[in-house]
Structures are given as C-alpha cells and as structure tokens.
Design a protein around this motif. Sequence first.
Motif, PDB file in Angstrom:
ATOM      1  N   ASN A   1       0.846  -1.187   0.000  1.00  0.00           N
ATOM      2  CA  ASN A   1       0.000   0.000   0.000  1.00  0.00           C
ATOM      3  C   ASN A   1       0.878   1.233   0.000  1.00  0.00           C
ATOM      4  N   ILE A   2       1.065   1.774  -1.163  1.00  0.00           N
ATOM      5  CA  ILE A   2       1.868   2.979  -1.303  1.00  0.00           C
ATOM      6  C   ILE A   2       0.964   4.176  -1.052  1.00  0.00           C
ATOM      7  N   ALA A   3       1.516   5.191  -0.425  1.00  0.00           N
ATOM      8  CA  ALA A   3       0.721   6.403  -0.184  1.00  0.00           C
ATOM      9  C   ALA A   3       0.171   6.913  -1.510  1.00  0.00           C
ATOM     10  N   GLU A   4      -1.121   7.202  -1.511  1.00  0.00           N
ATOM     11  CA  GLU A   4      -1.755   7.621  -2.753  1.00  0.00           C
ATOM     12  C   GLU A   4      -1.548   9.114  -2.984  1.00  0.00           C
ATOM     13  N   ASN A   5      -1.647   9.489  -4.267  1.00  0.00           N
ATOM     14  CA  ASN A   5      -1.485  10.881  -4.683  1.00  0.00           C
ATOM     15  C   ASN A   5      -0.170  11.478  -4.213  1.00  0.00           C
ATOM     16  N   THR A   6       0.853  10.671  -4.236  1.00  0.00           N
ATOM     17  CA  THR A   6       2.184  11.175  -3.922  1.00  0.00           C
ATOM     18  C   THR A   6       2.870  11.476  -5.240  1.00  0.00           C
ATOM     19  N   PHE A   7       4.085  11.899  -5.157  1.00  0.00           N
ATOM     20  CA  PHE A   7       4.849  12.101  -6.367  1.00  0.00           C
ATOM     21  C   PHE A   7       6.003  11.133  -6.367  1.00  0.00           C
ATOM     22  N   SER A   8       6.214  10.510  -7.485  1.00  0.00           N
ATOM     23  CA  SER A   8       7.388   9.681  -7.596  1.00  0.00           C
ATOM     24  C   SER A   8       8.547  10.646  -7.782  1.00  0.00           C
ATOM     25  N   GLU A   9       9.671  10.138  -8.116  1.00  0.00           N
ATOM     26  CA  GLU A   9      10.841  11.001  -8.187  1.00  0.00           C
ATOM     27  C   GLU A   9      10.678  12.131  -9.209  1.00  0.00           C
ATOM     28  N   TYR A  10      10.046  11.844 -10.334  1.00  0.00           N
ATOM     29  CA  TYR A  10       9.977  12.848 -11.396  1.00  0.00           C
ATOM     30  C   TYR A  10       8.576  13.139 -11.933  1.00  0.00           C
ATOM     31  N   VAL A  11       7.624  12.254 -11.729  1.00  0.00           N
ATOM     32  CA  VAL A  11       6.287  12.451 -12.291  1.00  0.00           C
ATOM     33  C   VAL A  11       5.221  12.261 -11.225  1.00  0.00           C
ATOM     34  N   ALA A  12       4.054  12.800 -11.515  1.00  0.00           N
ATOM     35  CA  ALA A  12       2.920  12.640 -10.606  1.00  0.00           C
ATOM     36  C   ALA A  12       2.455  11.187 -10.637  1.00  0.00           C
ATOM     37  N   THR A  13       1.937  10.741  -9.511  1.00  0.00           N
ATOM     38  CA  THR A  13       1.366   9.407  -9.455  1.00  0.00           C
ATOM     39  C   THR A  13      -0.147   9.527  -9.394  1.00  0.00           C
ATOM     40  N   VAL A  14      -0.803   8.427  -9.643  1.00  0.00           N
ATOM     41  CA  VAL A  14      -2.253   8.380  -9.619  1.00  0.00           C
ATOM     42  C   VAL A  14      -2.655   7.274  -8.647  1.00  0.00           C
TER      43      VAL A  14
ATOM     44  N   ALA B   1       6.182  -2.652  -5.062  1.00  0.00           N
ATOM     45  CA  ALA B   1       6.232  -1.358  -4.391  1.00  0.00           C
ATOM     46  C   ALA B   1       7.518  -0.599  -4.697  1.00  0.00           C
ATOM     47  N   THR B   2       8.582  -1.310  -5.053  1.00  0.00           N
ATOM     48  CA  THR B   2       9.844  -0.637  -5.331  1.00  0.00           C
ATOM     49  C   THR B   2      10.171  -0.584  -6.822  1.00  0.00           C
ATOM     50  N   CYS B   3       9.263  -1.050  -7.656  1.00  0.00           N
ATOM     51  CA  CYS B   3       9.496  -1.025  -9.101  1.00  0.00           C
ATOM     52  C   CYS B   3       9.408   0.418  -9.599  1.00  0.00           C
ATOM     53  N   ASP B   4      10.399   0.846 -10.345  1.00  0.00           N
ATOM     54  CA  ASP B   4      10.390   2.214 -10.864  1.00  0.00           C
ATOM     55  C   ASP B   4      10.301   2.271 -12.385  1.00  0.00           C
ATOM     56  N   LEU B   5       9.957   1.152 -13.008  1.00  0.00           N
ATOM     57  CA  LEU B   5       9.854   1.141 -14.470  1.00  0.00           C
ATOM     58  C   LEU B   5       8.765   2.075 -14.967  1.00  0.00           C
ATOM     59  N   CYS B   6       7.638   2.130 -14.243  1.00  0.00           N
ATOM     60  CA  CYS B   6       6.551   3.018 -14.677  1.00  0.00           C
ATOM     61  C   CYS B   6       6.974   4.480 -14.563  1.00  0.00           C
TER      62      CYS B   6
ATOM     63  N   ARG C   1       0.928   9.996 -15.904  1.00  0.00           N
ATOM     64  CA  ARG C   1       1.109   9.721 -14.480  1.00  0.00           C
ATOM     65  C   ARG C   1       1.455   8.248 -14.296  1.00  0.00           C
ATOM     66  N   ALA C   2       2.005   7.942 -13.151  1.00  0.00           N
ATOM     67  CA  ALA C   2       2.413   6.572 -12.851  1.00  0.00           C
ATOM     68  C   ALA C   2       1.504   5.976 -11.781  1.00  0.00           C
ATOM     69  N   LEU C   3       1.101   4.739 -11.991  1.00  0.00           N
ATOM     70  CA  LEU C   3       0.353   3.975 -10.994  1.00  0.00           C
ATOM     71  C   LEU C   3       1.349   3.046 -10.316  1.00  0.00           C
ATOM     72  N   VAL C   4       1.820   3.473  -9.154  1.00  0.00           N
ATOM     73  CA  VAL C   4       2.862   2.736  -8.448  1.00  0.00           C
ATOM     74  C   VAL C   4       2.302   1.395  -7.974  1.00  0.00           C
TER      75      VAL C   4
END
Length: 160
Positions: A38-51, A116-121, A137-140
């Motif tokens: 369960n990753i925190a929702e509506n966070t930002f990954s390193e470079y792009v917005a997440t959804v 949870a640690t995959c950064d390909l997206c 946006r990325a869906l972590v």
Amino acid sequence: MKALWQIPVISIITVCIALGYNQIRTNSIPLFCPWSENIAENTFSEYVATVSVDEAAALFSSNNAVFIDARPESMYNEGHIQGALCLPWHQAEEKCFGVIENIPPEKDIITYCDGATCDLCDKLAVFLCDLGFENVRALVNGWTVWKQNNLPVDLPEESK
C-alpha cells in the motif's frame, strides 16, 4: 595465533553494541525493510505525478485514459490491466512509436509496473513526457493494486 580468536569475539561484541544502541535511539534504523503493498496515494514519484488506484479505476471506467504496461513483454503476456498497451521500459526507444502513435492527445496516460519498489513506470512516464505527452502519471505497484481491487484484467486463456 592468539589474535585469531579475538577477531570474531570483537566482531560479535561490536554487532551487539550496535544493535543495542539502535534499539534505544529515538530514530532507530529498521533491521528489515518493511514491505508494503500500500503505497501512499497521490504522492509524487521522483519525477512524475502518481495516480491512486481509485482515480485510475475511474479514468478506466470513463475511458479517459490509456494504460501502458512498463514491465517486460513476458510479464505482460502473463496478465495485464484490461486493454493496456505493452511498452516495456527496456525496449521503449525501439517500440515507442508503434505503441503511442494512436494515443489521442486528450487522453491521460497511466504507466504501471509491479512491486512497491518497481520504478519502471516512473522511468517510462518520464520518457513519454520527454516525447511531449503532458498528461502522464504513474500507478505505483499498479498490477498488484489493480488485481487487489478486483478491477478488469486480461489474462491468458489457460489461466482463466
């Protein structure tokens, strides 16, 4: 020869002192990385917005988004979000134009991978932004959270 037995004893004492100190300090370091799906929702990954998965599901059901799977093609073939396009991050430069040429500019693009640690997206989303797409946006941990929420998936015939 006498000094050889002292090396493991000193090492054990050092480890015990370090572990003891770590337990009493206020900001202790965890001994094991806590695994969380369960990753925190509506966070930002390193470079792009997440959804969030809820927002991604709403975009999916209203047909306002294109989902792109950043995992290797073999994983995509084992199952993916229903209707998702396959654009493996490691082959993005070679395959991108064949995949993205039919994406309408008004559609949101949601990239996803698994874990949870995959950064390909994240990497694929940055790549698509560099190509000029704006609503990316990325869906972590996308594949896992999508399945956990019983959302539509495409699976190979033999696993249905």
